[in-house]
Design a protein around this motif. Structure first.
Motif, PDB file in Angstrom:
ATOM      1  N   UNK A  53       0.801  -1.269  -0.628  1.00  0.00           N
ATOM      2  CA  UNK A  53      -0.126   0.534  -0.092  1.00  0.00           C
ATOM      3  C   UNK A  53       0.629   1.202   0.077  1.00  0.00           C
ATOM      4  N   UNK A  54       2.241   1.365   0.671  1.00  0.00           N
ATOM      5  CA  UNK A  54       3.060   2.390   0.803  1.00  0.00           C
ATOM      6  C   UNK A  54       3.491   2.087  -0.313  1.00  0.00           C
ATOM      7  N   UNK A  56       2.047   1.715  -3.123  1.00  0.00           N
ATOM      8  CA  UNK A  56       1.064   2.452  -4.249  1.00  0.00           C
ATOM      9  C   UNK A  56       1.082   3.474  -3.796  1.00  0.00           C
ATOM     10  N   UNK A  57       1.579   4.174  -2.934  1.00  0.00           N
ATOM     11  CA  UNK A  57       1.565   6.114  -2.334  1.00  0.00           C
ATOM     12  C   UNK A  57       0.857   6.408  -1.134  1.00  0.00           C
ATOM     13  N   UNK A  58      -0.074   5.346  -0.774  1.00  0.00           N
ATOM     14  CA  UNK A  58      -0.234   5.238   0.835  1.00  0.00           C
ATOM     15  C   UNK A  58      -0.021   6.088   1.759  1.00  0.00           C
ATOM     16  N   UNK A  59      -0.816   7.001   2.903  1.00  0.00           N
ATOM     17  CA  UNK A  59      -0.300   6.794   3.966  1.00  0.00           C
ATOM     18  C   UNK A  59      -0.580   6.139   4.821  1.00  0.00           C
ATOM     19  N   UNK A  60       0.275   6.074   5.733  1.00  0.00           N
ATOM     20  CA  UNK A  60      -0.115   4.511   6.470  1.00  0.00           C
ATOM     21  C   UNK A  60       0.387   4.602   7.950  1.00  0.00           C
ATOM     22  N   UNK A  61      -1.153   4.031   8.822  1.00  0.00           N
ATOM     23  CA  UNK A  61      -0.943   3.783  10.106  1.00  0.00           C
ATOM     24  C   UNK A  61      -0.962   2.649  10.486  1.00  0.00           C
ATOM     25  N   UNK A  62      -0.768   2.100  11.382  1.00  0.00           N
ATOM     26  CA  UNK A  62      -0.204   0.553  11.691  1.00  0.00           C
ATOM     27  C   UNK A  62      -1.170   0.757  13.030  1.00  0.00           C
ATOM     28  N   UNK A  63      -1.001  -0.427  13.402  1.00  0.00           N
ATOM     29  CA  UNK A  63      -1.438  -0.650  15.069  1.00  0.00           C
ATOM     30  C   UNK A  63      -1.580  -2.022  15.464  1.00  0.00           C
ATOM     31  N   UNK A  64       0.146  -1.687  16.347  1.00  0.00           N
ATOM     32  CA  UNK A  64       0.458  -3.094  16.503  1.00  0.00           C
ATOM     33  C   UNK A  64       0.505  -3.033  18.375  1.00  0.00           C
ATOM     34  N   UNK A  74       8.435   1.172  10.376  1.00  0.00           N
ATOM     35  CA  UNK A  74       8.020   2.293   9.998  1.00  0.00           C
ATOM     36  C   UNK A  74       9.292   2.867   8.986  1.00  0.00           C
ATOM     37  N   UNK A  75      10.777   2.683   9.782  1.00  0.00           N
ATOM     38  CA  UNK A  75      12.480   3.383   9.094  1.00  0.00           C
ATOM     39  C   UNK A  75      12.477   3.064   7.478  1.00  0.00           C
ATOM     40  N   UNK A  76      11.709   1.688   7.949  1.00  0.00           N
ATOM     41  CA  UNK A  76      12.146   0.411   6.084  1.00  0.00           C
ATOM     42  C   UNK A  76      10.997   1.333   5.441  1.00  0.00           C
ATOM     43  N   UNK A  77       9.726   1.757   5.803  1.00  0.00           N
ATOM     44  CA  UNK A  77       9.235   2.324   4.970  1.00  0.00           C
ATOM     45  C   UNK A  77       9.593   3.789   4.663  1.00  0.00           C
ATOM     46  N   UNK A  78       9.674   4.350   5.410  1.00  0.00           N
ATOM     47  CA  UNK A  78       9.292   5.640   5.157  1.00  0.00           C
ATOM     48  C   UNK A  78      10.584   5.873   3.907  1.00  0.00           C
ATOM     49  N   UNK A  79      12.132   4.646   4.436  1.00  0.00           N
ATOM     50  CA  UNK A  79      12.880   5.167   3.331  1.00  0.00           C
ATOM     51  C   UNK A  79      12.579   4.917   2.207  1.00  0.00           C
ATOM     52  N   UNK A  84       3.778   8.867   4.422  1.00  0.00           N
ATOM     53  CA  UNK A  84       4.168   9.229   5.724  1.00  0.00           C
ATOM     54  C   UNK A  84       3.281   7.807   6.670  1.00  0.00           C
ATOM     55  N   UNK A  85       3.550   7.709   7.295  1.00  0.00           N
ATOM     56  CA  UNK A  85       3.997   6.910   8.393  1.00  0.00           C
ATOM     57  C   UNK A  85       3.946   6.348  10.014  1.00  0.00           C
ATOM     58  N   UNK A  86       2.924   5.995  10.565  1.00  0.00           N
ATOM     59  CA  UNK A  86       2.564   6.455  11.517  1.00  0.00           C
ATOM     60  C   UNK A  86       2.486   4.859  11.907  1.00  0.00           C
ATOM     61  N   UNK A  87       2.424   4.833  14.111  1.00  0.00           N
ATOM     62  CA  UNK A  87       1.454   3.702  14.464  1.00  0.00           C
ATOM     63  C   UNK A  87       0.931   3.762  15.866  1.00  0.00           C
TER      64      UNK A  87
END
Ligand SMILES: NC(=O)c1ccc[n+]([C@@H]2O[C@H](COP(=O)([O-])OP(=O)(O)OC[C@H]3O[C@@H](n4cnc5c(N)ncnc54)[C@H](OP(=O)(O)O)[C@@H]3O)[C@@H](O)[C@H]2O)c1
Length: 311
Positions: A53-54, A56-64, A74-79, A84-87
């Motif tokens: 999803x990321x 394909x351009x999506x912003x991501x919010x994970x619940x972990x 988050x770090x590897x997605x941001x690179x 944006x990537x948050x959790x």
């Protein structure tokens, strides 16, 4: 056992096996500026979903539940890309922690475009949560039920969005006994408990679809393929040995699950499709006990009561 074998229609089973051999449909739809919420995104299916999803351009919010793993993902997605990537951190076996995560979600200042309830476990031993629920039922069903229920009004008000429940062909394992969801009256079976939780989730998916009709929001369930992930790794040494030396040899790469979830989340041809069950990306008929609407209503009532929420 015989009761459940008898309920199967063999042409449907053959179709299920054939579908399982097909690769998922792919989708090149972009998701720039869209927010995708994914539970259990630290490994396996959820991790592949956020990567896809990321990508394909999506912003991501994970619940972990694990902060360190969340930060690494988050770090590897941001690179890898600009979205944006948050959790949020929540142990989804606890109803109180699920409520806290819901609080975080409903307070978001932007709409959720895609919600993927993916977190799941398979337990070989009976472990009751602090709420007295069997853990598989709590994580695989109750958390997804509560998060979806809380997001219904929020997503409906906006009139668009897709909800995906990561279910399993495991729903076909023997249905569920609503009179004994916490296994106080029967010897525990991990496979049956897994099947029960997935059956409950699938039955409630149909109930959610009814409630969402006409809102522009859809809800579907999917089997993410038989793929090599961390599921079951929480169990004992013997189980893990069997998993590594026998089960894993027959499993696929979890990237197919990420591809399938991107397709189900974004493909234009699925606009308006709701209440369906997909084997990866092929719509399929669930087991007969998961089509029992009377049972579905009882599961809904029970889940609502356990959640302490209003339906
Ligand atoms: N693998 C398959 O072949 C297969 C087949 C059918 C269905 N599924 C379904 O796919 C989904 C994902 O499973 P997977 O195979 O990818 O397994 P996995 O690699 O073990 O991933 C499970 C994810 O759920 C999270 N999780 C587990 N318990 C949690 C809890 N109490 N609170 C919050 N998060 C929790 C895990 O977090 P941690 O990293 O912290 O443990 C992890 O992120 C599940 O719903 C599973 O039933 C898998």
């Amino acid at each position: 056992m015989l009761k459940y074998l008898k309920e199967y229609n063999w042409p449907d089973m053959r179709r299920m096996i054939e579908n399982g051999r097909l690769p998922p449909d792919t989708c090149d739809e972009r998701l720039d500026g869209k927010l995708c919420v994914v539970t259990g995104a630290t490994s396996g299916v959820g991790l592949e979903a956020v990567k896809s999803l990321h990508g394909a351009g999506a912003d991501i919010l994970m619940i972990n539940r694990d902060e360190r793993k969340s930060e690494a993902v988050a770090d590897s997605l941001r690179r890898a890309g600009p979205g944006s990537v948050d959790y949020l951190i929540a142990d989804l076996s606890s109803l109180a922690r699920v409520r806290e995560a819901i609080g975080g979600l409903v307070r978001l200042e932007r709409p959720v475009d895609v919600l993927i309830n993916n977190a799941g476990v398979h337990m070989t031993r009976l472990v009751l949560t602090p709420d007295g629920l069997e853990t598989t039922f709590a994580v695989n069903h109750m958390a997804s039920f509560m998060i979806t229920l809380a997001m219904l009004p929020v997503m409906s008000r906006r009139g668009a969005g897709r909800i995906l429940q990561v279910n399993s062909q495991g729903h076909r394992f023997f249905g569920l006994d609503l009179g004994d969801i916490d296994w106080r009256r029967r010897p525990f079976s991990g496979l049956r408990a897994y099947g029960a939780a997935k059956t409950a989730q699938l039955l409630c998916c149909r109930e959610f679809a009814d409630r969402l009709r006409g809102t522009g929001v859809t809800v579907n369930a999917m089997h993410p393929g038989a793929v090599k992930t961390g599921i079951g790794e929480n169990n004992g040494r013997l189980y893990r040995w069997y998993n590594h030396h026998v089960v894993w040899k027959g499993l696929g790469d979890p990237s197919i699950s990420g591809t399938a979830l991107h397709y189900l989340a974004a493909a234009r041809e699925l606009e308006g499709v709701s209440g369906a069950y997909f084997n990866l990306t092929r719509e399929e008929k669930p087991a007969p006990h998961a089509l029992d609407r009377e049972l579905g209503k009882r599961v809904w009532e029970l889940s609502l009561r356990l959640s302490g929420m209003e339906g």
